[in-house]
Design a protein around this motif. Sequence first.
Motif, PDB file in Angstrom:
ATOM      1  N   PRO A 128      47.222  34.031  58.517  1.00 49.75           N
ATOM      2  CA  PRO A 128      48.548  34.313  57.958  1.00 49.75           C
ATOM      3  C   PRO A 128      48.678  34.117  56.453  1.00 49.75           C
ATOM      4  O   PRO A 128      49.236  34.977  55.760  1.00 49.75           O
ATOM      5  N   TYR A 129      48.169  33.008  55.914  1.00 48.25           N
ATOM      6  CA  TYR A 129      48.519  32.640  54.544  1.00 48.25           C
ATOM      7  C   TYR A 129      47.500  33.036  53.488  1.00 48.25           C
ATOM      8  O   TYR A 129      47.823  33.084  52.307  1.00 48.25           O
ATOM      9  N   ARG A 130      46.258  33.296  53.876  1.00 49.33           N
ATOM     10  CA  ARG A 130      45.248  33.667  52.874  1.00 49.33           C
ATOM     11  C   ARG A 130      45.520  35.091  52.398  1.00 49.33           C
ATOM     12  O   ARG A 130      45.439  36.046  53.157  1.00 49.33           O
ATOM     13  N   ALA A 131      45.817  35.240  51.114  1.00 47.47           N
ATOM     14  CA  ALA A 131      46.151  36.559  50.563  1.00 47.47           C
ATOM     15  C   ALA A 131      44.935  37.268  49.976  1.00 47.47           C
ATOM     16  O   ALA A 131      44.845  38.493  50.020  1.00 47.47           O
ATOM     17  N   THR A 132      43.998  36.506  49.397  1.00 47.51           N
ATOM     18  CA  THR A 132      42.770  37.097  48.871  1.00 47.51           C
ATOM     19  C   THR A 132      41.612  36.181  49.220  1.00 47.51           C
ATOM     20  O   THR A 132      41.800  34.980  49.442  1.00 47.51           O
ATOM     21  N   HIS A 149      54.212  42.122  45.677  1.00 51.89           N
ATOM     22  CA  HIS A 149      55.073  40.932  45.630  1.00 51.89           C
ATOM     23  C   HIS A 149      54.339  39.760  44.968  1.00 51.89           C
ATOM     24  O   HIS A 149      54.034  38.753  45.612  1.00 51.89           O
ATOM     25  N   PRO A 150      54.069  39.856  43.681  1.00 50.12           N
ATOM     26  CA  PRO A 150      53.350  38.758  43.008  1.00 50.12           C
ATOM     27  C   PRO A 150      54.104  37.434  43.085  1.00 50.12           C
ATOM     28  O   PRO A 150      53.487  36.365  43.014  1.00 50.12           O
ATOM     29  N   GLU A 151      55.434  37.500  43.262  1.00 47.39           N
ATOM     30  CA  GLU A 151      56.230  36.268  43.341  1.00 47.39           C
ATOM     31  C   GLU A 151      55.962  35.496  44.639  1.00 47.39           C
ATOM     32  O   GLU A 151      56.359  34.330  44.763  1.00 47.39           O
ATOM     33  N   TRP A 152      55.264  36.124  45.584  1.00 47.52           N
ATOM     34  CA  TRP A 152      54.927  35.450  46.836  1.00 47.52           C
ATOM     35  C   TRP A 152      53.633  34.643  46.730  1.00 47.52           C
ATOM     36  O   TRP A 152      53.303  33.889  47.642  1.00 47.52           O
ATOM     37  N   MET A 153      52.891  34.810  45.644  1.00 52.90           N
ATOM     38  CA  MET A 153      51.525  34.303  45.571  1.00 52.90           C
ATOM     39  C   MET A 153      51.417  32.963  44.842  1.00 52.90           C
ATOM     40  O   MET A 153      52.118  32.716  43.859  1.00 52.90           O
ATOM     41  N   ILE A 154      50.510  32.124  45.329  1.00 49.60           N
ATOM     42  CA  ILE A 154      50.151  30.879  44.659  1.00 49.60           C
ATOM     43  C   ILE A 154      48.627  30.827  44.556  1.00 49.60           C
ATOM     44  O   ILE A 154      47.924  30.961  45.564  1.00 49.60           O
ATOM     45  N   LYS A 155      48.114  30.661  43.331  1.00 41.26           N
ATOM     46  CA  LYS A 155      46.676  30.557  43.116  1.00 41.26           C
ATOM     47  C   LYS A 155      46.242  29.121  43.414  1.00 41.26           C
ATOM     48  O   LYS A 155      46.860  28.154  42.945  1.00 41.26           O
ATOM     49  N   TYR A 156      45.191  28.991  44.180  1.00 42.90           N
ATOM     50  CA  TYR A 156      44.651  27.668  44.487  1.00 42.90           C
ATOM     51  C   TYR A 156      43.157  27.802  44.671  1.00 42.90           C
ATOM     52  O   TYR A 156      42.691  28.570  45.517  1.00 42.90           O
ATOM     53  N   TYR A 194      43.535  27.860  59.254  1.00 45.50           N
ATOM     54  CA  TYR A 194      43.962  27.950  57.854  1.00 45.50           C
ATOM     55  C   TYR A 194      45.482  28.051  57.752  1.00 45.50           C
ATOM     56  O   TYR A 194      46.062  29.104  58.006  1.00 45.50           O
ATOM     57  N   PHE A 195      46.109  26.956  57.346  1.00 44.76           N
ATOM     58  CA  PHE A 195      47.545  26.944  57.084  1.00 44.76           C
ATOM     59  C   PHE A 195      47.713  26.689  55.590  1.00 44.76           C
ATOM     60  O   PHE A 195      47.295  27.509  54.790  1.00 44.76           O
ATOM     61  N   TYR A 196      48.293  25.589  55.164  1.00 45.52           N
ATOM     62  CA  TYR A 196      48.136  25.238  53.751  1.00 45.52           C
ATOM     63  C   TYR A 196      46.638  25.057  53.528  1.00 45.52           C
ATOM     64  O   TYR A 196      45.908  24.600  54.417  1.00 45.52           O
ATOM     65  N   PRO A 197      46.127  25.426  52.347  1.00 44.56           N
ATOM     66  CA  PRO A 197      44.671  25.437  52.167  1.00 44.56           C
ATOM     67  C   PRO A 197      44.044  24.053  52.220  1.00 44.56           C
ATOM     68  O   PRO A 197      44.691  23.046  51.884  1.00 44.56           O
ATOM     69  N   TYR A 198      42.796  24.006  52.661  1.00 43.52           N
ATOM     70  CA  TYR A 198      42.034  22.762  52.599  1.00 43.52           C
ATOM     71  C   TYR A 198      42.061  22.252  51.159  1.00 43.52           C
ATOM     72  O   TYR A 198      41.908  23.030  50.208  1.00 43.52           O
ATOM     73  N   LYS A 199      42.247  20.962  51.002  1.00 44.36           N
ATOM     74  CA  LYS A 199      42.410  20.395  49.670  1.00 44.36           C
ATOM     75  C   LYS A 199      41.120  20.458  48.865  1.00 44.36           C
ATOM     76  O   LYS A 199      40.025  20.246  49.384  1.00 44.36           O
ATOM     77  N   ILE A 200      41.280  20.745  47.585  1.00 40.87           N
ATOM     78  CA  ILE A 200      40.172  20.813  46.638  1.00 40.87           C
ATOM     79  C   ILE A 200      40.402  19.730  45.584  1.00 40.87           C
ATOM     80  O   ILE A 200      41.486  19.653  44.993  1.00 40.87           O
ATOM     81  N   LYS A 201      39.415  18.906  45.380  1.00 39.87           N
ATOM     82  CA  LYS A 201      39.549  17.803  44.428  1.00 39.87           C
ATOM     83  C   LYS A 201      39.883  18.347  43.038  1.00 39.87           C
ATOM     84  O   LYS A 201      39.234  19.259  42.526  1.00 39.87           O
ATOM     85  N   GLY A 202      40.927  17.777  42.433  1.00 37.45           N
ATOM     86  CA  GLY A 202      41.318  18.176  41.087  1.00 37.45           C
ATOM     87  C   GLY A 202      42.253  19.363  41.034  1.00 37.45           C
ATOM     88  O   GLY A 202      42.726  19.734  39.951  1.00 37.45           O
ATOM     89  N   ASN A 275      44.622  17.984  60.140  1.00 37.28           N
ATOM     90  CA  ASN A 275      45.698  18.965  60.271  1.00 37.28           C
ATOM     91  C   ASN A 275      46.983  18.491  59.609  1.00 37.28           C
ATOM     92  O   ASN A 275      47.571  19.173  58.773  1.00 37.28           O
ATOM     93  N   TYR A 276      47.420  17.333  60.035  1.00 38.86           N
ATOM     94  CA  TYR A 276      48.748  16.829  59.677  1.00 38.86           C
ATOM     95  C   TYR A 276      48.851  16.485  58.201  1.00 38.86           C
ATOM     96  O   TYR A 276      49.821  16.861  57.528  1.00 38.86           O
ATOM     97  N   ASP A 277      47.859  15.787  57.676  1.00 36.88           N
ATOM     98  CA  ASP A 277      47.973  15.220  56.333  1.00 36.88           C
ATOM     99  C   ASP A 277      47.471  16.132  55.225  1.00 36.88           C
ATOM    100  O   ASP A 277      47.852  15.945  54.068  1.00 36.88           O
ATOM    101  N   ASP A 278      46.631  17.095  55.559  1.00 39.02           N
ATOM    102  CA  ASP A 278      46.031  17.919  54.502  1.00 39.02           C
ATOM    103  C   ASP A 278      46.350  19.406  54.641  1.00 39.02           C
ATOM    104  O   ASP A 278      46.543  20.082  53.627  1.00 39.02           O
TER     105      ASP A 278
END
Length: 497
Positions: A128-132, A149-156, A194-202, A275-278
């Motif tokens: 659902p959430y991965r755009a590229t 819809h660039p306003e829908w996108m968040i780079k991470y 894949y929901f909110y993305p796996y966290k990346i240090k920094g 799942n819950y925390d990250d």
Amino acid sequence: MTRTLLSLLLVFLLVSCAGNKTPKHELRGAWIATVVNIDWPKNGDDDLEKKKQDFLEILDFYESLNFNAAVVQVRTAGDAFYPTEMAPWSAYLTGTQGEASEPYHDLLEWMINTTHERGMEFHAWMNPYRATFNLDTAALAPTHDFNKHPEWMIKYGKKYYYDPALPEVQDHLTAITNELVDNYNIDAIHFDDYFYPYKIKGEVFQDSARYTAEHLPGQSLGDWRRANVDSLISKLHHGIKSRKPWVQFGISPFGVWRNKSQDPRGSDTKAGQTNYDDLYADPMSWLRNGWIDYLAPQIYWTLNHPLASHKTILNWWDENTENVNLYVGNGAYRAMSDKDPDWQKEDQLLKQVKLARKAEQVNGNIYFSAKSLMSGKDEVVSLLKEAYKYKALTPALPSSGQPPVVQEVKRTVGAGTNGSIELNITTSSPVKEIVIYNLDKVQPNKMNKAKHIKTIVPIFAQKREVQLSVPVTENGSLIFSVTDRFGNESELQNISL
């Protein structure tokens, strides 16, 4: 006794035990990953016939193992493997994003029909959430949401993601799912981990301004994000069930909900992310609210892994899951190749199957990914083939109503050739399958054993009257049942031939 002989004896005992306890109802699925052409197609530029042959090769392999479900990725990153105005054609299917294959062909419809012909359910897997998949936005079609819809996108990190907090994003993803359910004869909508993305240090996921403006009093950032995911899951559930209530909604979350160090209700694990925390995904919330039909947590570790034991995690899900079907996601890609020495043992996957079959709530397995068992792992496959020596029906949807009733069976006058006859069967509900048993008479106590299933005739149609061609048997009778689209099975029927 030599070491070799001991090893052979151990394998024999493992196989025998697994084979004798084959459940009659057990999901046996394989993830067919299409992102970056992991499993299929091998190349987006392949011609139509090669794509078809490669897909058939996958189905043939898993049909030979008596599998009954294919989980096929039809949306990877803001794209689609089927014609739609809401997303461009996937480059992984056609070679160039936004361009249809030549000659034009709806491969998804063909894949669904072909999968059903082999008696397998077709679960449409969507991200659902991965755009590229990378930052090469020049390769995106003008019709991709990044451009519309660039306003829908968040780079991470090295990808763009849809902002899960936006109602417009949630409505868009719901509309995409509803269209797929409306237009295709699928058996399930399937999400992975894949929901909110796996966290990346920094790296920071840039939604703090929206959180500040929109969160409820006292609501933490984590709770706010989980509420955003819950909102989407709720909308998807209601959209699917209002259209085709027999279509399942299944999610395959990351294997660990929470570590016990984070929450006393969590598992005794030390997973680096949860799942819950990250990922801000809370399967326990989905269970409480009745929004999903099955969970398939990805338990890709070995049975006794020191940080995240497969055994510990499976038992945790078994104890904490109710009112849905629970399947185990198995990391078949790691068998005989991962550096964990336990993965180097050919019986590791078989032991995981045995553990799942012992668990009270678990009723099936899904393997990642399809190609991982198709070459170079003959010993592993041989053990699984024996464990799956009998056919099995997929589990019925929880709380899906009364079993179907066979209302009438008629022999078609003058029909039938080569020692077979044609039967018209009318039922109270649309038919998924006809289950034929190798029994001489109606014996309900034997009906519950997988070894008594002779064959399963796939129907997968929204019709209550079906035609069946059956051979004339020596004893002159046919013992069969029907299943409806929810997976419920009728009582045994005895028809004189």
